[in-house]
Motif scaffolding. Structure first.
Motif, PDB file in Angstrom:
ATOM      1  N   ILE A  98       0.766  -0.929  -0.860  1.00  0.00           N
ATOM      2  CA  ILE A  98       0.239   0.247   0.224  1.00  0.00           C
ATOM      3  C   ILE A  98       1.018   1.449  -0.240  1.00  0.00           C
ATOM      4  O   ILE A  98       2.028   1.491   0.916  1.00  0.00           O
ATOM      5  CB  ILE A  98      -0.784   0.362   0.989  1.00  0.00           C
ATOM      6  CG1 ILE A  98      -1.868  -1.388   0.857  1.00  0.00           C
ATOM      7  CG2 ILE A  98      -2.260   1.457   1.477  1.00  0.00           C
ATOM      8  CD1 ILE A  98      -3.244  -1.069   2.188  1.00  0.00           C
ATOM      9  N   TYR A  99       0.689   2.299  -0.856  1.00  0.00           N
ATOM     10  CA  TYR A  99       1.413   3.292  -0.741  1.00  0.00           C
ATOM     11  C   TYR A  99       0.785   4.600  -0.576  1.00  0.00           C
ATOM     12  O   TYR A  99      -0.600   4.795  -0.567  1.00  0.00           O
ATOM     13  CB  TYR A  99       1.972   3.508  -2.455  1.00  0.00           C
ATOM     14  CG  TYR A  99       2.923   2.874  -3.510  1.00  0.00           C
ATOM     15  CD1 TYR A  99       4.276   3.096  -2.890  1.00  0.00           C
ATOM     16  CD2 TYR A  99       2.513   0.781  -3.658  1.00  0.00           C
ATOM     17  CE1 TYR A  99       4.962   2.453  -3.766  1.00  0.00           C
ATOM     18  CE2 TYR A  99       3.554   0.660  -4.020  1.00  0.00           C
ATOM     19  CZ  TYR A  99       5.065   1.298  -4.229  1.00  0.00           C
ATOM     20  OH  TYR A  99       5.582  -0.122  -4.821  1.00  0.00           O
ATOM     21  N   GLN A 100       1.371   5.148  -0.041  1.00  0.00           N
ATOM     22  CA  GLN A 100       0.394   6.346   1.421  1.00  0.00           C
ATOM     23  C   GLN A 100       1.539   7.480   0.434  1.00  0.00           C
ATOM     24  O   GLN A 100       1.959   7.755   0.650  1.00  0.00           O
ATOM     25  CB  GLN A 100       0.314   6.144   2.225  1.00  0.00           C
ATOM     26  CG  GLN A 100      -0.092   7.876   3.412  1.00  0.00           C
ATOM     27  CD  GLN A 100      -0.140   7.450   4.840  1.00  0.00           C
ATOM     28  OE1 GLN A 100       1.394   7.046   5.116  1.00  0.00           O
ATOM     29  NE2 GLN A 100      -0.615   8.458   5.321  1.00  0.00           N
ATOM     30  N   PHE A 101       0.844   8.459  -0.354  1.00  0.00           N
ATOM     31  CA  PHE A 101       0.867   9.912  -0.685  1.00  0.00           C
ATOM     32  C   PHE A 101       0.087  10.527   0.218  1.00  0.00           C
ATOM     33  O   PHE A 101      -0.752  10.677   0.561  1.00  0.00           O
ATOM     34  CB  PHE A 101       0.485  10.360  -2.211  1.00  0.00           C
ATOM     35  CG  PHE A 101       1.168   8.967  -3.176  1.00  0.00           C
ATOM     36  CD1 PHE A 101       2.308   9.746  -3.600  1.00  0.00           C
ATOM     37  CD2 PHE A 101       0.671   7.876  -3.249  1.00  0.00           C
ATOM     38  CE1 PHE A 101       3.235   8.780  -3.993  1.00  0.00           C
ATOM     39  CE2 PHE A 101       1.378   7.308  -4.375  1.00  0.00           C
ATOM     40  CZ  PHE A 101       2.651   7.409  -5.057  1.00  0.00           C
ATOM     41  N   SER A 102       0.725  11.756   0.702  1.00  0.00           N
ATOM     42  CA  SER A 102      -0.239  12.341   2.054  1.00  0.00           C
ATOM     43  C   SER A 102       1.146  14.224   1.675  1.00  0.00           C
ATOM     44  O   SER A 102       1.950  13.663   1.422  1.00  0.00           O
ATOM     45  CB  SER A 102       0.785  12.449   3.779  1.00  0.00           C
ATOM     46  OG  SER A 102       1.905  11.746   3.025  1.00  0.00           O
ATOM     47  N   TYR A 103       0.400  14.870   2.069  1.00  0.00           N
ATOM     48  CA  TYR A 103      -0.014  15.768   1.825  1.00  0.00           C
ATOM     49  C   TYR A 103      -0.309  16.791   2.629  1.00  0.00           C
ATOM     50  O   TYR A 103      -1.235  17.422   3.180  1.00  0.00           O
ATOM     51  CB  TYR A 103       0.392  17.393   0.245  1.00  0.00           C
ATOM     52  CG  TYR A 103       0.788  18.385   0.338  1.00  0.00           C
ATOM     53  CD1 TYR A 103       1.498  18.616   0.346  1.00  0.00           C
ATOM     54  CD2 TYR A 103      -0.396  19.465   0.405  1.00  0.00           C
ATOM     55  CE1 TYR A 103       2.683  20.484   0.385  1.00  0.00           C
ATOM     56  CE2 TYR A 103      -0.294  20.150   0.869  1.00  0.00           C
ATOM     57  CZ  TYR A 103       0.912  21.058   0.418  1.00  0.00           C
ATOM     58  OH  TYR A 103       1.393  22.549   0.159  1.00  0.00           O
ATOM     59  N   LYS A 104       0.716  17.200   3.896  1.00  0.00           N
ATOM     60  CA  LYS A 104      -0.272  17.801   5.326  1.00  0.00           C
ATOM     61  C   LYS A 104      -1.260  17.153   5.735  1.00  0.00           C
ATOM     62  O   LYS A 104      -1.790  16.393   6.525  1.00  0.00           O
ATOM     63  CB  LYS A 104      -0.522  19.515   5.168  1.00  0.00           C
ATOM     64  CG  LYS A 104       0.612  20.183   4.840  1.00  0.00           C
ATOM     65  CD  LYS A 104       0.189  21.907   3.968  1.00  0.00           C
ATOM     66  CE  LYS A 104       1.014  22.590   3.960  1.00  0.00           C
ATOM     67  NZ  LYS A 104       0.396  24.122   3.620  1.00  0.00           N
ATOM     68  N   LYS A 105      -3.075  16.997   5.347  1.00  0.00           N
ATOM     69  CA  LYS A 105      -4.298  16.840   6.292  1.00  0.00           C
ATOM     70  C   LYS A 105      -4.410  16.186   5.333  1.00  0.00           C
ATOM     71  O   LYS A 105      -5.384  14.711   5.598  1.00  0.00           O
ATOM     72  CB  LYS A 105      -4.967  17.743   6.778  1.00  0.00           C
ATOM     73  CG  LYS A 105      -4.637  18.080   7.919  1.00  0.00           C
ATOM     74  CD  LYS A 105      -5.486  19.452   8.245  1.00  0.00           C
ATOM     75  CE  LYS A 105      -4.820  20.107   9.202  1.00  0.00           C
ATOM     76  NZ  LYS A 105      -6.559  21.391   9.967  1.00  0.00           N
ATOM     77  N   SER A 106      -4.049  16.202   3.937  1.00  0.00           N
ATOM     78  CA  SER A 106      -4.576  15.365   2.890  1.00  0.00           C
ATOM     79  C   SER A 106      -3.575  14.155   2.560  1.00  0.00           C
ATOM     80  O   SER A 106      -2.605  13.597   2.593  1.00  0.00           O
ATOM     81  CB  SER A 106      -4.646  16.308   1.346  1.00  0.00           C
ATOM     82  OG  SER A 106      -5.384  16.835   1.797  1.00  0.00           O
ATOM     83  N   GLU A 107      -4.282  12.614   2.258  1.00  0.00           N
ATOM     84  CA  GLU A 107      -3.982  11.766   2.309  1.00  0.00           C
ATOM     85  C   GLU A 107      -4.728  10.916   0.887  1.00  0.00           C
ATOM     86  O   GLU A 107      -5.406  10.687   0.281  1.00  0.00           O
ATOM     87  CB  GLU A 107      -4.074  10.202   3.240  1.00  0.00           C
ATOM     88  CG  GLU A 107      -3.215  10.827   4.496  1.00  0.00           C
ATOM     89  CD  GLU A 107      -3.333   9.912   5.229  1.00  0.00           C
ATOM     90  OE1 GLU A 107      -2.601   9.577   6.824  1.00  0.00           O
ATOM     91  OE2 GLU A 107      -4.865   9.745   5.771  1.00  0.00           O
TER      92      GLU A 107
END
Length: 164
Positions: A74-83
């Protein structure tokens, strides 16, 4: 008196010279939006190469439900509060699994992003949108985008896909 006159002239000139930047948007159908919601093919490689915003990436290993001896990722791409999550099987097949978008820097097709007004959002589509109070669901092949509004502004986007 002269000071006020000069200030008034400067403000007037500045007001005349400032241009309001508006981006024209072509209305699209919900179907067209759901074909490529991000404006590009939804895959791990494309998300790794997005330059703005720059996502942090984590890989999480998961035993395959049907073949316990095999491991999926599972790849988790996150930016601040977004995923945004992608699932990649041991055979290399990958798909968008789920996501939540809470930051206006993440822009979807037709420049849809957090913070736009409900009216502006609606104007970007040429078919009827069926709102349920302050939310709207767009359902495509195996995917569901839920747009949540608060105080007439887009507050959150949830992405859900089905896997067995």
């Amino acid at each position: 008196m002269k000071k006020y006159l000069i200030i008034l002239i400067i403000v007037s000139i500045a007001g005349c010279n400032s241009q309001k930047t508006t981006i024209a948007h072509k209305s699209i159908s919900q179907k067209e939006f759901l074909e490529k919601p991000f404006g590009f093919e939804e895959n791990i490689k494309n998300f790794e190469h997005v330059s703005k915003p720059k996502f942090n990436t984590r890989k999480l290993l998961r035993k395959n439900k049907h073949y316990p001896e095999k491991t999926d990722t599972i790849y988790q791409f996150s930016y601040k509060k977004s995923e945004i999550f992608f699932y990649k099987t041991h055979t290399g097949k990958e798909f968008l699994l789920a996501g939540k978008i809470l930051n206006k820097q993440i822009s979807l097709k037709n420049n849809i992003n957090i913070g736009i007004s409900k009216d502006d959002f609606t104007s970007r589509f040429n078919d009827k949108l069926d709102f349920n109070a302050d939310s709207l669901q767009m359902i495509g092949e195996g995917t569901k985008y839920t747009f949540i509004f608060q105080k007439e502004k887009l507050y959150r986007i949830n992405i859900d896909n089905y896997i067995d």
